[in-house]
Design a protein around this motif. Structure first.
Motif, PDB file in Angstrom:
ATOM      1  N   ASN A 127      29.016  38.354  38.614  1.00  0.00           N
ATOM      2  CA  ASN A 127      30.121  38.882  39.071  1.00  0.00           C
ATOM      3  C   ASN A 127      31.154  37.888  39.361  1.00  0.00           C
ATOM      4  O   ASN A 127      31.819  37.774  40.470  1.00  0.00           O
ATOM      5  CB  ASN A 127      30.202  39.705  40.428  1.00  0.00           C
ATOM      6  CG  ASN A 127      31.376  40.649  40.738  1.00  0.00           C
ATOM      7  OD1 ASN A 127      32.279  40.985  39.664  1.00  0.00           O
ATOM      8  ND2 ASN A 127      31.715  40.904  42.029  1.00  0.00           N
ATOM      9  N   ARG A 144      33.646  38.032  31.873  1.00  0.00           N
ATOM     10  CA  ARG A 144      33.047  38.473  32.974  1.00  0.00           C
ATOM     11  C   ARG A 144      31.686  38.121  32.780  1.00  0.00           C
ATOM     12  O   ARG A 144      31.114  38.641  31.879  1.00  0.00           O
ATOM     13  CB  ARG A 144      33.302  39.675  33.601  1.00  0.00           C
ATOM     14  CG  ARG A 144      32.802  39.734  35.020  1.00  0.00           C
ATOM     15  CD  ARG A 144      33.253  41.387  35.355  1.00  0.00           C
ATOM     16  NE  ARG A 144      32.802  41.607  36.812  1.00  0.00           N
ATOM     17  CZ  ARG A 144      31.732  42.633  37.155  1.00  0.00           C
ATOM     18  NH1 ARG A 144      31.492  43.195  36.185  1.00  0.00           N
ATOM     19  NH2 ARG A 144      31.414  42.530  38.193  1.00  0.00           N
ATOM     20  N   TYR A 176      33.774  35.161  36.629  1.00  0.00           N
ATOM     21  CA  TYR A 176      34.842  35.066  35.722  1.00  0.00           C
ATOM     22  C   TYR A 176      34.758  33.617  35.245  1.00  0.00           C
ATOM     23  O   TYR A 176      34.948  32.440  35.773  1.00  0.00           O
ATOM     24  CB  TYR A 176      36.051  35.787  36.064  1.00  0.00           C
ATOM     25  CG  TYR A 176      35.833  37.001  36.668  1.00  0.00           C
ATOM     26  CD1 TYR A 176      36.209  37.921  35.716  1.00  0.00           C
ATOM     27  CD2 TYR A 176      35.540  36.888  37.820  1.00  0.00           C
ATOM     28  CE1 TYR A 176      36.229  39.199  36.207  1.00  0.00           C
ATOM     29  CE2 TYR A 176      35.565  38.497  38.461  1.00  0.00           C
ATOM     30  CZ  TYR A 176      35.865  39.406  37.593  1.00  0.00           C
ATOM     31  OH  TYR A 176      35.658  40.659  37.979  1.00  0.00           O
TER      32      TYR A 176
END
Length: 154
Positions: A91, A86, A93
């Motif tokens: 925010n 992450r 991935y």
């Protein structure tokens, strides 16, 4: 930091999906069709992807709405089992190219194109963990993000 008792081989394509499945199963978790779809979608991105991006793409592929909250839960499971990384500041991935690896997360994040390159440095990890230990802090998994401009955008 401990010894790494795993094969530190970088995977891609089908081998990456197989390695992720094997790693999750060996952790005692299930590899459901939804988890497989989320991982495959995540692995198809070269840059960090948000849960909303993944949910939108899966909704289009499946022909029915996939809720971002469901994707977030799966991504959290993947991060907890080292199948995904992450990027905190955005925010978003990335698929871990060596599933199950527990190296600390060090990212080089480009402010222009959004690319996040994951690098391993046992020296940096040892230093950061040492600083934390000297302060009486028990680390779980340090995440370091260095913001700047990548070589392609420079």
């Amino acid at each position: 930091m401990g010894e790494h008792n795993h094969n530190h081989e970088v995977h891609s394509g089908e081998r990456l999906i197989d390695a992720a499945r094997d790693s999750l199963l060996s952790a005692g978790e299930q590899w459901t069709s939804m988890r497989a779809d989320v991982f495959e979608e995540l692995a198809s991105h070269e840059r960090p992807a948000s849960a909303y991006d993944i949910a939108d793409n899966l909704s289009a592929k499946r022909g029915k709405r996939v809720a971002p909250n469901s994707v977030y839960r799966i991504l959290d499971l993947f991060v907890g089992n080292n199948l995904a990384l992450r990027v905190e500041s955005s925010n978003a991935y990335l698929a871990n190219s060596h599933p199950g690896c527990t190296h600390d997360c060090i990212f080089l994040v480009c402010d222009e194109c959004g690319e996040a390159t994951h690098v391993d440095s046992d020296e940096v990890s040892k230093t950061v963990r040492g600083i934390a230990q000297d302060a009486g802090f028990a680390t779980r998994r340090p995440i370091i993000e260095i913001r700047g401009i990548c070589a392609s955008c420079n």
